[in-house]
Design a protein around this motif. Structure first.
Motif, PDB file in Angstrom:
ATOM      1  N   CYS A 115       0.873  -1.184   0.000  1.00 38.29           N
ATOM      2  CA  CYS A 115       0.000   0.000   0.000  1.00 38.29           C
ATOM      3  C   CYS A 115       0.909   1.234   0.000  1.00 38.29           C
ATOM      4  O   CYS A 115       2.095   1.157   0.339  1.00 38.29           O
ATOM      5  CB  CYS A 115      -0.940  -0.011   1.203  1.00 38.29           C
ATOM      6  SG  CYS A 115      -0.126   0.186   2.809  1.00 38.29           S
ATOM      7  N   LYS A 116       0.353   2.363  -0.368  1.00 37.53           N
ATOM      8  CA  LYS A 116       1.157   3.597  -0.453  1.00 37.53           C
ATOM      9  C   LYS A 116       1.775   3.944   0.903  1.00 37.53           C
ATOM     10  O   LYS A 116       2.915   4.389   0.977  1.00 37.53           O
ATOM     11  CB  LYS A 116       0.300   4.747  -0.971  1.00 37.53           C
ATOM     12  CG  LYS A 116      -0.010   4.624  -2.440  1.00 37.53           C
ATOM     13  CD  LYS A 116      -0.821   5.804  -2.946  1.00 37.53           C
ATOM     14  CE  LYS A 116      -1.131   5.622  -4.431  1.00 37.53           C
ATOM     15  NZ  LYS A 116      -1.950   6.712  -4.949  1.00 37.53           N
ATOM     16  N   ARG A 117       1.017   3.706   1.982  1.00 43.28           N
ATOM     17  CA  ARG A 117       1.501   4.032   3.323  1.00 43.28           C
ATOM     18  C   ARG A 117       2.739   3.212   3.677  1.00 43.28           C
ATOM     19  O   ARG A 117       3.756   3.748   4.116  1.00 43.28           O
ATOM     20  CB  ARG A 117       0.383   3.800   4.347  1.00 43.28           C
ATOM     21  CG  ARG A 117       0.704   4.292   5.721  1.00 43.28           C
ATOM     22  CD  ARG A 117      -0.521   4.162   6.652  1.00 43.28           C
ATOM     23  NE  ARG A 117      -0.066   3.805   7.966  1.00 43.28           N
ATOM     24  CZ  ARG A 117       0.017   2.568   8.437  1.00 43.28           C
ATOM     25  NH1 ARG A 117      -0.362   1.553   7.721  1.00 43.28           N
ATOM     26  NH2 ARG A 117       0.461   2.349   9.650  1.00 43.28           N
ATOM     27  N   CYS A 118       2.666   1.883   3.467  1.00 44.15           N
ATOM     28  CA  CYS A 118       3.805   1.013   3.787  1.00 44.15           C
ATOM     29  C   CYS A 118       4.988   1.265   2.851  1.00 44.15           C
ATOM     30  O   CYS A 118       6.143   1.246   3.292  1.00 44.15           O
ATOM     31  CB  CYS A 118       3.396  -0.456   3.730  1.00 44.15           C
ATOM     32  SG  CYS A 118       2.334  -0.967   5.102  1.00 44.15           S
ATOM     33  N   ASN A 119       4.694   1.508   1.588  1.00 48.16           N
ATOM     34  CA  ASN A 119       5.769   1.762   0.626  1.00 48.16           C
ATOM     35  C   ASN A 119       6.518   3.046   1.012  1.00 48.16           C
ATOM     36  O   ASN A 119       7.747   3.101   0.960  1.00 48.16           O
ATOM     37  CB  ASN A 119       5.189   1.870  -0.786  1.00 48.16           C
ATOM     38  CG  ASN A 119       6.206   1.561  -1.868  1.00 48.16           C
ATOM     39  OD1 ASN A 119       7.387   1.434  -1.617  1.00 48.16           O
ATOM     40  ND2 ASN A 119       5.726   1.438  -3.089  1.00 48.16           N
ATOM     41  N   SER A 120       5.776   4.053   1.435  1.00 44.94           N
ATOM     42  CA  SER A 120       6.382   5.313   1.853  1.00 44.94           C
ATOM     43  C   SER A 120       7.174   5.121   3.152  1.00 44.94           C
ATOM     44  O   SER A 120       8.288   5.635   3.294  1.00 44.94           O
ATOM     45  CB  SER A 120       5.291   6.357   2.048  1.00 44.94           C
ATOM     46  OG  SER A 120       5.835   7.571   2.456  1.00 44.94           O
ATOM     47  N   LYS A 121       6.617   4.352   4.078  1.00 42.90           N
ATOM     48  CA  LYS A 121       7.281   4.087   5.363  1.00 42.90           C
ATOM     49  C   LYS A 121       8.602   3.332   5.143  1.00 42.90           C
ATOM     50  O   LYS A 121       9.605   3.628   5.776  1.00 42.90           O
ATOM     51  CB  LYS A 121       6.352   3.270   6.265  1.00 42.90           C
ATOM     52  CG  LYS A 121       6.943   2.908   7.596  1.00 42.90           C
ATOM     53  CD  LYS A 121       5.953   2.083   8.412  1.00 42.90           C
ATOM     54  CE  LYS A 121       6.617   1.526   9.665  1.00 42.90           C
ATOM     55  NZ  LYS A 121       5.722   0.624  10.390  1.00 42.90           N
ATOM     56  N   LYS A 122       8.582   2.368   4.219  1.00 41.28           N
ATOM     57  CA  LYS A 122       9.782   1.570   3.927  1.00 41.28           C
ATOM     58  C   LYS A 122      10.829   2.425   3.234  1.00 41.28           C
ATOM     59  O   LYS A 122      12.019   2.303   3.505  1.00 41.28           O
ATOM     60  CB  LYS A 122       9.412   0.367   3.057  1.00 41.28           C
ATOM     61  CG  LYS A 122      10.589  -0.524   2.729  1.00 41.28           C
ATOM     62  CD  LYS A 122      10.115  -1.703   1.912  1.00 41.28           C
ATOM     63  CE  LYS A 122      11.236  -2.299   1.126  1.00 41.28           C
ATOM     64  NZ  LYS A 122      11.663  -1.564  -0.036  1.00 41.28           N
ATOM     65  N   GLY A 123      10.364   3.288   2.342  1.00 44.79           N
ATOM     66  CA  GLY A 123      11.268   4.212   1.664  1.00 44.79           C
ATOM     67  C   GLY A 123      12.386   3.511   0.921  1.00 44.79           C
ATOM     68  O   GLY A 123      12.187   2.526   0.229  1.00 44.79           O
ATOM     69  N   ASP A 124      13.596   4.004   1.118  1.00 39.12           N
ATOM     70  CA  ASP A 124      14.775   3.510   0.413  1.00 39.12           C
ATOM     71  C   ASP A 124      15.548   2.488   1.263  1.00 39.12           C
ATOM     72  O   ASP A 124      16.766   2.446   1.242  1.00 39.12           O
ATOM     73  CB  ASP A 124      15.667   4.707   0.063  1.00 39.12           C
ATOM     74  CG  ASP A 124      16.691   4.373  -1.004  1.00 39.12           C
ATOM     75  OD1 ASP A 124      16.455   3.424  -1.759  1.00 39.12           O
ATOM     76  OD2 ASP A 124      17.719   5.069  -1.059  1.00 39.12           O
ATOM     77  N   HIS A 125      14.793   1.682   2.024  1.00 34.22           N
ATOM     78  CA  HIS A 125      15.415   0.684   2.901  1.00 34.22           C
ATOM     79  C   HIS A 125      14.947  -0.711   2.499  1.00 34.22           C
ATOM     80  O   HIS A 125      13.956  -0.868   1.790  1.00 34.22           O
ATOM     81  CB  HIS A 125      15.018   0.936   4.364  1.00 34.22           C
ATOM     82  CG  HIS A 125      15.407   2.281   4.860  1.00 34.22           C
ATOM     83  ND1 HIS A 125      16.710   2.632   5.142  1.00 34.22           N
ATOM     84  CD2 HIS A 125      14.656   3.386   5.128  1.00 34.22           C
ATOM     85  CE1 HIS A 125      16.749   3.889   5.556  1.00 34.22           C
ATOM     86  NE2 HIS A 125      15.512   4.369   5.549  1.00 34.22           N
ATOM     87  N   THR A 126      15.655  -1.710   2.988  1.00 30.34           N
ATOM     88  CA  THR A 126      15.170  -3.086   2.835  1.00 30.34           C
ATOM     89  C   THR A 126      14.099  -3.281   3.907  1.00 30.34           C
ATOM     90  O   THR A 126      14.052  -2.512   4.888  1.00 30.34           O
ATOM     91  CB  THR A 126      16.300  -4.115   3.036  1.00 30.34           C
ATOM     92  OG1 THR A 126      16.746  -4.045   4.386  1.00 30.34           O
ATOM     93  CG2 THR A 126      17.448  -3.890   2.059  1.00 30.34           C
ATOM     94  N   PRO A 127      13.246  -4.288   3.781  1.00 32.12           N
ATOM     95  CA  PRO A 127      12.223  -4.504   4.818  1.00 32.12           C
ATOM     96  C   PRO A 127      12.849  -4.686   6.213  1.00 32.12           C
ATOM     97  O   PRO A 127      12.325  -4.153   7.194  1.00 32.12           O
ATOM     98  CB  PRO A 127      11.522  -5.786   4.359  1.00 32.12           C
ATOM     99  CG  PRO A 127      11.720  -5.814   2.887  1.00 32.12           C
ATOM    100  CD  PRO A 127      13.077  -5.213   2.663  1.00 32.12           C
ATOM    101  N   GLU A 128      13.979  -5.384   6.293  1.00 29.87           N
ATOM    102  CA  GLU A 128      14.631  -5.617   7.587  1.00 29.87           C
ATOM    103  C   GLU A 128      15.096  -4.301   8.209  1.00 29.87           C
ATOM    104  O   GLU A 128      14.917  -4.069   9.401  1.00 29.87           O
ATOM    105  CB  GLU A 128      15.823  -6.575   7.421  1.00 29.87           C
ATOM    106  CG  GLU A 128      15.431  -7.981   7.020  1.00 29.87           C
ATOM    107  CD  GLU A 128      15.091  -8.155   5.544  1.00 29.87           C
ATOM    108  OE1 GLU A 128      15.500  -7.307   4.700  1.00 29.87           O
ATOM    109  OE2 GLU A 128      14.380  -9.125   5.223  1.00 29.87           O
ATOM    110  N   GLU A 129      15.702  -3.440   7.399  1.00 33.55           N
ATOM    111  CA  GLU A 129      16.192  -2.156   7.899  1.00 33.55           C
ATOM    112  C   GLU A 129      15.039  -1.271   8.374  1.00 33.55           C
ATOM    113  O   GLU A 129      15.185  -0.511   9.324  1.00 33.55           O
ATOM    114  CB  GLU A 129      16.965  -1.414   6.805  1.00 33.55           C
ATOM    115  CG  GLU A 129      18.269  -2.067   6.421  1.00 33.55           C
ATOM    116  CD  GLU A 129      18.888  -1.447   5.175  1.00 33.55           C
ATOM    117  OE1 GLU A 129      20.055  -1.763   4.904  1.00 33.55           O
ATOM    118  OE2 GLU A 129      18.216  -0.668   4.469  1.00 33.55           O
TER     119      GLU A 129
END
Length: 170
Positions: A115-129
């Motif tokens: 979703c846009k919210r999670c994609n924005s929250k993750k940003g330029d990181h890996t899921p673990e980071e």
């Protein structure tokens, strides 16, 4: 009217088509009907014909490659139209699990529905980071798996030709 599983002459799954197209192939003796609907019929002024569910072509059709095309729509299907981080169905987009800026590729194994919210929250990181976890790792579905598990069209009569989910995952 539903969809019909089309098998090649060697009983391998070839495609899915409409009932009228399948009936025409059977009627013109280009295919044989292997399974029919117990409740749906095709009617003419003077006749009634069973509606096909599975047909087999009388001649072998050679296809060099039968893969699932990587499209936004097919990735959403594979992921069940859900964000792979929070599970919502709203405002879906595609996420590169390993960001493109870090060498992540645009392929089946690196694209996931988010979703846009999670994609924005993750940003330029890996899921673990980012402290986020995928519900399911991205993967390339096989042609049979895609028809059976993700197309939403599979009829009970298709399973002997597509294999069961248990057999495919073992």
């Amino acid at each position: 009217m539903g969809k019909v599983l089309v098998l090649n002459q060697d009983y391998s799954a070839l495609s899915v088509c409409t009932v009228p197209k399948a009936f025409l192939l059977v009627y013109m003796n280009k295919a044989e009907m292997l399974a029919e609907s117990s409740s749906d019929y095709l009617r003419t002024v003077s006749s009634e014909y069973p509606s096909p569910v599975v047909i087999r072509l009388n001649r072998y059709i050679h296809l060099p490659y039968r893969g699932v095309v990587m499209t936004r729509h097919n990735i959403f299907k594979r992921d069940g139209n859900r964000c792979q981080y929070c599970g919502t169905h709203d405002n879906l987009t595609l996420d590169h699990v390993i960001p493109k800026s870090r060498g992540g590729k645009t392929n089946w194994d690196n694209l996931s529905t988010a979703c846009k919210r999670c994609n924005s929250k993750k940003g330029d990181h890996t899921p673990e980071e980012a402290g986020m976890f995928l519900r399911q790792r991205p993967f390339r579905p096989s042609f049979l798996m895609f028809i059976r598990d993700f197309s939403g069209l599979a009829d009970e009569n298709w399973l002997p030709y597509l294999g069961s989910r248990e057999r495919a995952r073992s």
